[in-house]
Design a protein around this motif. Structure first.
Motif, mmCIF file in Angstrom:
data_model
loop_
_atom_site.group_PDB
_atom_site.id
_atom_site.type_symbol
_atom_site.label_atom_id
_atom_site.label_comp_id
_atom_site.label_asym_id
_atom_site.label_seq_id
_atom_site.Cartn_x
_atom_site.Cartn_y
_atom_site.Cartn_z
ATOM 1 N N ARG A 633 22.705 35.968 16.321
ATOM 2 C CA ARG A 633 22.412 35.520 17.329
ATOM 3 C C ARG A 633 21.598 35.364 18.073
ATOM 4 N NH1 ARG A 633 26.618 38.722 20.675
ATOM 5 N NH2 ARG A 633 25.683 40.608 19.744
ATOM 6 N N ASN A 634 19.842 36.478 17.170
ATOM 7 C CA ASN A 634 18.900 36.426 17.387
ATOM 8 C C ASN A 634 18.215 36.054 16.954
ATOM 9 O OD1 ASN A 634 19.665 38.033 20.008
ATOM 10 N ND2 ASN A 634 19.634 39.721 18.863
ATOM 11 N N ARG A 635 18.400 35.157 15.940
ATOM 12 C CA ARG A 635 17.125 34.525 15.387
ATOM 13 C C ARG A 635 17.178 33.120 15.128
ATOM 14 N NH1 ARG A 635 13.644 36.435 11.696
ATOM 15 N NH2 ARG A 635 13.164 35.313 10.060
ATOM 16 N N LEU A 636 18.591 32.517 15.927
ATOM 17 C CA LEU A 636 19.073 30.602 15.588
ATOM 18 C C LEU A 636 17.795 30.511 17.436
ATOM 19 C CD1 LEU A 636 22.410 30.050 15.023
ATOM 20 C CD2 LEU A 636 20.379 29.483 13.675
ATOM 21 N N LYS A 637 17.721 29.614 17.442
ATOM 22 C CA LYS A 637 16.900 28.567 18.478
ATOM 23 C C LYS A 637 17.819 27.839 19.608
ATOM 24 C CE LYS A 637 12.488 29.225 15.272
ATOM 25 N NZ LYS A 637 11.112 27.760 15.136
ATOM 26 N N ARG A 690 18.667 39.525 5.208
ATOM 27 C CA ARG A 690 17.757 38.453 4.834
ATOM 28 C C ARG A 690 18.942 36.756 4.219
ATOM 29 N NH1 ARG A 690 17.146 43.106 0.938
ATOM 30 N NH2 ARG A 690 17.426 41.997 -1.036
ATOM 31 N N ASN A 691 19.861 36.786 3.910
ATOM 32 C CA ASN A 691 20.118 35.780 3.822
ATOM 33 C C ASN A 691 20.677 35.013 4.386
ATOM 34 O OD1 ASN A 691 21.263 34.018 2.464
ATOM 35 N ND2 ASN A 691 24.098 34.576 2.564
ATOM 36 N N LEU A 692 21.800 35.418 5.433
ATOM 37 C CA LEU A 692 21.308 35.156 6.774
ATOM 38 C C LEU A 692 20.276 34.709 7.686
ATOM 39 C CD1 LEU A 692 23.944 38.201 8.720
ATOM 40 C CD2 LEU A 692 24.439 36.269 7.930
ATOM 41 N N TYR A 693 18.916 35.581 7.854
ATOM 42 C CA TYR A 693 17.784 35.353 8.115
ATOM 43 C C TYR A 693 17.319 33.671 7.591
ATOM 44 C CZ TYR A 693 17.308 39.313 11.413
ATOM 45 O OH TYR A 693 17.571 39.983 11.567
ATOM 46 N N ILE A 694 17.198 33.753 6.377
ATOM 47 C CA ILE A 694 16.965 31.925 5.971
ATOM 48 C C ILE A 694 18.088 31.013 5.841
ATOM 49 C CG2 ILE A 694 18.199 32.707 3.630
ATOM 50 C CD1 ILE A 694 14.450 30.776 3.989
ATOM 51 N N TRP A 695 19.486 31.331 6.306
ATOM 52 C CA TRP A 695 19.816 30.494 6.984
ATOM 53 C C TRP A 695 19.412 29.896 7.797
ATOM 54 C CZ3 TRP A 695 23.018 29.350 10.949
ATOM 55 C CH2 TRP A 695 24.364 28.859 10.697
ATOM 56 N N ALA A 696 19.617 30.873 8.919
ATOM 57 C CA ALA A 696 18.913 30.582 10.101
ATOM 58 C C ALA A 696 17.906 30.020 10.286
ATOM 59 C CB ALA A 696 19.092 32.030 11.375
ATOM 60 N N ASP A 697 16.728 30.144 9.322
ATOM 61 C CA ASP A 697 15.415 29.720 9.127
ATOM 62 C C ASP A 697 15.173 28.354 8.605
ATOM 63 O OD1 ASP A 697 14.115 31.897 9.881
ATOM 64 O OD2 ASP A 697 12.961 32.069 8.473
ATOM 65 N N LEU A 698 16.453 27.652 8.119
ATOM 66 C CA LEU A 698 16.734 26.476 7.567
ATOM 67 C C LEU A 698 17.318 25.517 8.438
ATOM 68 C CD1 LEU A 698 18.022 27.081 3.678
ATOM 69 C CD2 LEU A 698 15.304 26.246 4.677
ATOM 70 N N VAL A 699 18.170 26.369 8.957
ATOM 71 C CA VAL A 699 18.845 25.092 9.830
ATOM 72 C C VAL A 699 17.449 25.020 11.146
ATOM 73 C CG1 VAL A 699 20.177 26.133 11.970
ATOM 74 C CG2 VAL A 699 21.492 26.124 9.973
ATOM 75 N N ASN A 700 16.842 25.872 11.581
ATOM 76 C CA ASN A 700 16.364 25.983 12.398
ATOM 77 C C ASN A 700 15.211 24.749 12.184
ATOM 78 O OD1 ASN A 700 17.023 27.490 14.348
ATOM 79 N ND2 ASN A 700 15.658 29.068 13.463
ATOM 80 N N ALA A 701 14.630 24.925 10.903
ATOM 81 C CA ALA A 701 13.952 23.393 10.849
ATOM 82 C C ALA A 701 14.762 22.470 10.827
ATOM 83 C CB ALA A 701 13.743 23.798 9.476
ATOM 84 N N ASP A 711 23.121 20.626 16.124
ATOM 85 C CA ASP A 711 23.416 20.939 18.183
ATOM 86 C C ASP A 711 24.604 20.216 18.567
ATOM 87 O OD1 ASP A 711 23.422 23.283 19.705
ATOM 88 O OD2 ASP A 711 21.814 22.572 21.026
ATOM 89 N N PRO A 712 25.458 19.932 18.458
ATOM 90 C CA PRO A 712 26.152 19.559 19.371
ATOM 91 C C PRO A 712 26.849 19.771 20.618
ATOM 92 C CG PRO A 712 27.072 20.133 17.444
ATOM 93 C CD PRO A 712 25.989 20.252 17.099
ATOM 94 N N LYS A 713 27.226 19.212 21.458
ATOM 95 C CA LYS A 713 27.052 19.374 22.524
ATOM 96 C C LYS A 713 28.322 19.857 23.057
ATOM 97 C CE LYS A 713 23.793 16.623 25.294
ATOM 98 N NZ LYS A 713 23.549 15.558 26.953
ATOM 99 N N GLU A 714 29.208 18.781 22.335
ATOM 100 C CA GLU A 714 30.760 20.210 22.498
ATOM 101 C C GLU A 714 30.912 20.710 21.294
ATOM 102 O OE1 GLU A 714 30.129 16.572 19.211
ATOM 103 O OE2 GLU A 714 29.509 16.790 21.019
ATOM 104 N N ARG A 715 31.621 21.507 21.289
ATOM 105 C CA ARG A 715 32.453 22.750 21.210
ATOM 106 C C ARG A 715 33.903 21.912 19.829
ATOM 107 N NH1 ARG A 715 31.055 27.521 22.241
ATOM 108 N NH2 ARG A 715 33.838 28.212 21.650
#
Length: 970
Positions: A633-637, A690-701, A711-715
């Motif tokens: 939660r604190n890693r994603l942009k 460490r795995n969660l953070y690389i997941w987040a960094d790649l998604v942020n990229a 990042d779709p608006k719908e749920r």
């Protein structure tokens, strides 16, 4: 002067006189006749000899070409234009990526795309009579005949462009008169069928030109122009055209580049050849003298381009992956053309290998255009994020065999990475990360590497199938306690992280916290319904026979493993309302002429109902909101409706995280190529983070360049057929008054047809129990009421529901203070011994009875019972002045003989009332009668010898590999 004239006249007079002489005239006629006959004879012999020689030659020529078929126009056209052309790859949206790796790079172009200087240079150098001859030059034929008749050791090669074209495209490079004869015959036929421009165009595309600046072999003038000067063939100037036109005579002798991507130290041969070409152009009047002289002065070396980064070097994992998939596609297409089906190739490995080889050849020769689904911007940004990440973990030593020396050596293996992003609705692979360094390790860790998927298996194989089959719901109650499961002829005892257990919990909490035992229990409930069939439908291709029966599959302990692509692809099923859409990387394949020979068409496969899929997603939301992936939660942009699951392999050898939102599904894996435990903490981060953070960094990229995609608006939208209902949090059933009174009512989501509305809560029944040593035990029928309490007892049916048959110690359930059936106090079968009491002031007291089946004590004074005190209460009694004694009562209702007497008040004898007095003899007149049994019950049975408690069954390690030991934190 006058003398000369007289002499001349004299000679002329004598000649005339001689001719007038009859004898002379007769000899002259005879001589003429002989000469004329000899001349005629010579002519006749010459003609006959020539005819004979011609006939013999023609016959010999015919014998040389008798096996050569008469080729039609269409056949010759197919052969001539069937030259190797490098296939091209495109990113999504038709963005050019590069060429597939090939032994020979070639780009086909038309004649109007070639500089006039270049065509003139080629003709002037290779075939000055190109526009005049009919495919062959007579003197070349005579030369070949002479060489054959004289048995010359050197046979001539093709002399015209037409002959050279045929040698390269139709015939072989064999040096023989037989090949030469066929070449001549075909050259005449080609010139009959094709225009000169068509022949020239084919030659310009066929000829080889050495190497390009990247060290690769090249053919065709377009590849030469691009690879040597970095420009199109139509834009070449005169010196550049001359340089390229000179290369075919000795491509690797004249090429300016080495295979090591450097410029040769000695360029003189190629430069001299260029000057020769310019001279022939000048001599052939293709250029003027001024142009010729200016071209000779031109510094061609400055035009040589530096090495270019080719596709296979810039995008190695992507290039090789696309090539592999294209070969697979083409092999099936080629087999179908021959009447086979894809299933035939799967059954026959030999047949499959045959068509793979044919497809590989076609791919390298036919100049296909391969359009992929990969988004270049997302792909590039992910590679940058991968390279910048600093928390993979340390490298570890590994012994390997050196392929050259065959000796053992130690190398350092780094933590590797595999990642993949798939668009849910289409199955398009948007991007992937194949590894950290292709030069070190070529394995594609996203598409090829098989690894056990740990607890990421739980939603796929346990929770979603159990929900689908009506065997579980988010609010289903399960016991998280040590269990023992039969597996492979042994007993398997799965554990949680840190060997901690939470007692009763729900399926929702168990998934969020990644408890192992509940997952195993739910899996055992459905294992007879073949839940592995769901994995088959979701594209798992490496399942083994044991995977279908091994209980540890519930925790991801696979025989071979699964790729990142397959694992991520399976998770996309939940986002697609339970339909599996097979992921793909190639949109279409076109020929060089624009004909589409393959275009992807997906067919969704129903796996789960929309309701089961949504409930699984809703449970996986908790993994991120308050479970093992909460640190994201604190890693994603950005914020999105993510639902996912973490996973850890045996001995911490693999770390996984896969999550999905309404648009895309993305997953990562980290681990060593040779399975080793990941370091627990590195640079302050545990392995799972460490795995969660690389997941987040790649998604942020990816979000950086494609925010709308990532990042779709719908749920996720809840489908119909799902209801919210209250349930008893200790049973999962519709709560009864007993559950309400116990304060154990919760609410959660259910599939409407599987709500517990017709399954009234029968978890508790009213029952009597006793409490000894802080524990509660079921009362016997003969247990006196005064020492028992009435409360709730857990039903045997409920215990079976939560997995009691696998539990090692059901009494550890706790159940909020509720008693467990079977938790009974062992009756030792004899009357308790008398207690020993003492007095102090206005109270009497006694110690703990040594016999474990004593449940209480009775206090007597003056022959009457004045109090009953339960074993779990304080062993004291405050009374009035008088004499007292105490008896002990066991679980069966047997009462001991009276204790010694103790006096309270004025009658007290200090000497006889110590704090813990010795037992006194009891007057017979004060011996109480044993308490009556509980009304309506029989009297206690005769005492029996006490039965020993059963020893716990020994446990054995997991039959395959312990599953997911770290799930308490991952």
């Amino acid at each position: 002067m006058k003398n000369n004239d007289r002499i001349s006249r004299s000679i002329w007079k004598r000649l005339k006189d001689s001719l007038r002489d009859v004898k002379t005239r007769r000899y002259a006629r005879i001589t003429y006749g002989v000469f004329w006959n000899l001349t005629l004879l010579t002519i006749v012999i010459t003609i006959v000899g020539a005819a004979f020689a011609g006939g013999v030659g023609a016959g010999y020529f015919a014998s040389l070409v008798k096996d050569e078929p008469i080729r039609s126009h269409s056949e010759l056209k197919k052969n001539i234009y069937n030259y190797e052309e490098t296939s091209e790859i495109y990113f999504a949206d038709n963005v050019f990526l590069g060429k597939l790796q090939s032994d020979l790079e070639r780009d086909e172009i038309t004649l109007d795309q070639v500089s006039k200087h270049l065509t003139n240079a080629v003709i002037a150098t290779e075939d000055e009579y190109f526009y005049e001859h009919d495919g062959v030059v007579p003197k070349a034929i005579l030369r070949a005949l002479f060489q054959e008749v004289t048995n010359s050791s050197n046979a001539s090669g093709g002399s015209t462009l037409t002959q050279q074209l045929l040698k390269n495209q139709v015939l072989t490079n064999e040096v023989s008169f037989s090949r030469k004869a066929k070449e001549i015959l075909l050259a005449l036929r080609v010139e009959k069928f094709f225009e000169k421009e068509e022949i020239l165009e084919a030659y310009l595309n066929v000829s080889t030109f050495g190497r390009n600046s990247s060290g690769h072999n090249i053919a065709g003038v377009q590849s030469a122009a691009q690879g040597i000067f970095g420009k199109d063939a139509k834009d070449l100037n005169l010196p550049q055209s001359a340089f390229i036109a000179g290369l075919p005579q000795s491509p690797f002798g004249y090429t300016p580049f080495t295979k090591e991507k450097t410029i040769k130290k000695n360029l003189e041969p190629g430069l001299t050849r260029m000057k020769t070409v310019l001279n022939r152009m000048y001599q052939g009047s293709y250029i003027a003298k001024a142009e010729y002289e200016e071209a000779l002065k031109y510094d061609i070396v400055k035009d040589f381009i530096p090495p270019r980064e080719v596709a296979v070097e810039k995008y190695p994992w992507l290039t090789f992956e696309v090539e592999k998939r294209a070969i697979d596609i083409l092999s099936i297409k080629l087999a179908e053309q021959d009447g086979y089906e894809a299933i035939d190739l799967k059954k026959d490995s030999g047949l499959n290998d045959q068509y793979l080889a044919l497809a590989r050849k076609n791919l390298r020769q036919n100049g296909y255009k391969i359009y992929t689904t990969i988004d270049q911007k997302v792909y590039d940004e992910m590679q940058k994020a991968k390279d910048a990440y600093q928390y993979y973990g340390p490298s570890k030593s590994e012994e390997v065999i050196d392929p050259e020396t065959k000796k053992t050596k130690v190398v350092q293996e780094p933590v590797e990475l595999g990642a993949m992003m798939i668009e849910n609705k289409t199955g398009r692979i948007i991007s992937f990360v194949g590894g950290r360094d292709h030069e070190r390790e070529q394995t594609n860790h996203a598409t090829s590497s098989l690894r056990p998927n740990g607890s990421t298996m739980k939603p796929l194989l346990v929770y979603a199938p159990a929900i689908e089959l009506g065997k579980a719901a988010p609010g289903s109650i399960v016991a998280d306690l040590p269990i023992s499961i039969p597996a492979g002829g042994k007993m398997w005892s799965p554990g949680n992280y840190g060997e901690s257990f939470s007692g009763l919990t729900t399926a929702r909490i168990a998934l969020a916290k990644s408890y192992n035992v509940p997952a195993v229990k739910f899996y055992m409930d459905i294992i007879n319904q073949n839940p592995v069939k769901y994995l088959e439908k979701m594209g798992f291709t490496s399942l083994t026979k044991d995977d279908y029966s091994n209980p540890s599959m519930s925790l991801g302990a696979m025989g071979k493993g699964v790729t990142v692509e397959e694992n991520v692809n399976a998770y996309a099923t939940f986002a697609n309302s339970g339909k599996f859409i097979d992921a793909y990387m190639i949109e279409k394949i076109e020929t060089k002429d624009g004909e589409i020979i393959f275009e992807h068409k997906g067919t969704p496969v129903p796996v789960f109902s929309p309701q089961a899929s949504y409930l699984t997603i809703d449970m996986m939301r908790d993994v991120i909101s308050n479970g093992t992936a909460v640190s994201l939660r604190n890693r994603l942009k950005f914020q999105s409706d993510w639902a996912g699951k973490t996973g850890t392999g045996n001995k911490y050898q693999d770390a996984w995280f896969v999550a999905t939102n309404p648009n895309v599904t993305f997953g990562t894996w980290i681990g060593y190529d040779t399975p080793k435990s990941l370091k627990g903490t590195y640079k302050g981060l545990e392995y799972n983070k460490r795995n969660l953070y690389i997941w987040a960094d790649l998604v942020n990229a990816a979000y950086k360049v494609k925010p709308d995609l990532v990042d779709p608006k719908e749920r996720f939208e809840m489908p119909g057929g799902i209801v919210r209902r209250s349930y008893c949090s200790i049973s999962g059933s519709v709560p009864t008054d007993a559950c309400f009174k116990a304060g154990l009512v919760e609410t959660d989501l259910f599939i409407a047809k599987f709500t517990p509305k017709n399954n009234m809560d029968n978890s508790f029944t009213s029952a009597r129990y006793v409490e000894v040593g802080g524990k509660k035990y079921r009362a016997l029928p003969s247990t006196p009421d005064e020492f028992s309490s009435v409360g709730f007892m857990v039903s045997p049916e409920f215990l079976e529901q939560i997995g009691s048959k696998y539990m090692k110690d059901p009494e550890k359930l706790g159940l909020g203070g509720k008693m467990v059936p079977g938790a009974s106090l062992n009756d030792n079968g004899k009357t308790p011994s008398s207690p020993s009491i003492g007095s102090s002031g206005s109270s009497i007291s006694w110690g703990t009875h040594p016999e474990g089946d004593v449940i209480g004590y009775r206090v007597y004074s003056g022959g009457k019972r004045v109090a009953s005190i339960k074993a779990g209460a304080s062993r004291t009694f405050k009374g009035r002045n008088g004499s007292y004694y105490v008896t002990a009562v066991d679980i069966a209702g047997r009462e001991s003989a009276p204790s010694n007497k103790a006096v309270i008040g004025q009658a007290a004898n200090p000497a006889s009332t110590p704090a813990q007095p010795k037992q006194e003899s009891t007057p017979k007149t004060e011996t109480p009668k044993p308490a009556d049994p509980k009304p309506g019950t029989s009297k206690p049975a005769e005492p029996k010898p006490a039965e020993p408690e059963p020893e716990p069954e020994p446990t054995t390690p997991e039959p395959t590999e312990p599953a997911d030991p770290a799930q308490g934190t991952n």
